[in-house]
Write a protein that holds these residues in place. Sequence first.
Motif, short mmCIF file in Angstrom:
data_model
loop_
_atom_site.label_atom_id
_atom_site.label_comp_id
_atom_site.label_asym_id
_atom_site.label_seq_id
_atom_site.Cartn_x
_atom_site.Cartn_y
_atom_site.Cartn_z
N ALA A 95 -0.05 4.63 2.65
CA ALA A 95 -1.02 3.84 3.42
C ALA A 95 -1.76 4.65 4.48
N GLN A 107 1.13 -8.11 4.04
CA GLN A 107 0.70 -6.74 3.79
C GLN A 107 1.80 -5.77 4.25
N ASP A 147 0.86 -1.18 0.00
CA ASP A 147 0.00 0.00 0.00
C ASP A 147 0.89 1.23 0.00
N ASN A 150 -6.92 0.70 5.10
CA ASN A 150 -7.31 -0.13 3.96
C ASN A 150 -6.91 -1.60 4.09
N LEU A 208 -1.84 -1.03 -3.75
CA LEU A 208 -2.88 -0.02 -3.52
C LEU A 208 -2.22 1.35 -3.54
#
Length: 628
Positions: free
Chosen positions: A411, A425, A408, A416, A469
């Motif tokens: 972030a 992640q 991400d 998210n 992301l």
Amino acid sequence: MFYMPNVFRRMNKDKLSSKSLRYAARLRESRGICCTEIPGPNIIICNAGQAVGLTKEHMIEQMVAYGVDVSTLKKFVSVKGECFAFLVFNSTEAAEVFFKKVNGRRLSGDIGGEIVYQYVEEIVDDEYICLYDIPKGLHLLKEFLTKEEEHQFYSHFDWMEAPKKDKKLKNRLVKHFGYEFRYGTNDVDLDNPLETKIPDVCNVLWERLREHGFDLGIPDQLTVNKYLPGQGIPSHVDKHSPFGDTILSLSLGSSVVMDWKHHTGKYVPVVVPSRCLLVMQGEARYDWQHGINTRKWDPVVDENRVMTINGEEKRVRVVTSDSVPRQTRISLTFRWTRRGPCECIYKTLCDATDKKEITEELAANLEELHVHKVYEQIASHFNMTRHKAWPKIAHFMKRLDPGSILLDLGAGNGKNFANNNDIFQIAGERCSGLLKECKENMKSLKLSNCIRLDLLNPCLIDNCADVILCIAVIHHFSSLGRRQQAVSTICRLLAPGGVALITAWAKDQSDSHYLHKHREQNPMDEIRSIGASGLTLPVHENRTQFKHNDILVPWKMRYAGEKNSNDIESVFYRFYHVFEEDELDDLCKDVPGIKILNSFKEDGNWCVIITKESDKRKSDKSRKKTSK
């Protein structure tokens, strides 16, 4: 039945005691604050503070309501962003009186629940030490008027409400003489003078200025602002070209703290007392922004604190945790108008600088001041207001394959991320404050990590993520080249066959929940602008339709309980480039190796889902183009 009232009193007392123990344990574990049963002059408010809108005014009302002598309260200390605060009394006896009468009682207003108090040996003094001198060229001529002259000026320029011929701004009433000052562009129309000239009552000022060594002549423009408690004006610099090298500001009525901010990050709070004349020249006139926070209480600024710094004693400014109430204030701002481009040496905020194209240096400086530094300042408050992912993002996350590596970029506070330990992640965030919040929010995820990175220079290997992301980040880059560089970086980090979701704010918000159904655009605020790192950018009115692509969007440090209040701690301006339809798609199409899988609009945001083609497919396409 005769004994029931005593039973209820005992039950309430036991309940309050249980609450006190619970809050004491929480404060000790989370903040290192040790409560005590031994009475002393210091008391902590355990379950109310700035985060829920608690002010000194609430405490004074409470003391009056329960017959506690207000003069015994020496200091009220409100710690920024916290749900606790401190009271310092002038004696242990006074603190005991307050404690016995008020502990467990409800506060007036919109702060609900019983308020729990406890004694503490020491308080957390949230003071800010300013090591910078006041801006060069700023002169404070204190007691410039006598009290009798101030009364005469105040009576002449005061008005109870805005007459039809005068303007009423969102945060104050205003009158103009000579020329109308246009707040949208911070200038005047020199071809459209007003019939009303500067009143003769002001003539005493010019002779007195000469006595102080300022032979400036007579100005031809005057703006009078009336500020009620809780009203202010955003940070700004008066446009360079339309006005001369001196600006005067005369203060009548209440004193006020004026915030001076330099584009290098320097911040200097200056107390402007009643009857003071500010003379702004040089750096103060051209290279600093000044403004007044919209609040009803000003912090007490100790301007004569002496501290030892690097072995030497130096006088510094200290913004203390104590505060004083504002009263009504009238300010008179005098300007000398001029024609032609500005010839000053201070180019950062100058409107005469050629800014048809945003240079790399200018863009980086703009983002540093109006993106990165802002998020560092609002990180804690941002975390309090952002709790869960948007529905489309949550849906996107549910479809990820087990074992995927998710990155991400930008972030934020990690909202998210999915509560899923089947994928790895990684949160990448430039703001250290947000990264701290992100680490706290992600600590329950076993396969996760947080790293600090810059999206334009992330220092990560190529093809490192299966999924990327980039949510609400691209719109903070201030030039087309930097936005293209950001998308190219996403492509470089994405593994072949991987997917990325990119979103950015849309200029058209007609289909979103962002627009306030009952709010009409204020015509006075619609085109208000601020000098920002060499650009003059319009300031957006929150919850209204966007009118420009490149804008400053206010972030108001408004905490719970302040929805109907003007007591705003601070206002910070974030740069945004809001996107036209197909603009985000075109950014992605310009990057080799990217294929758009889906493009859609979600609640006022343009969104694209892209994939990175394999090297084989890219080479095949290249050969086909060559053969053609």
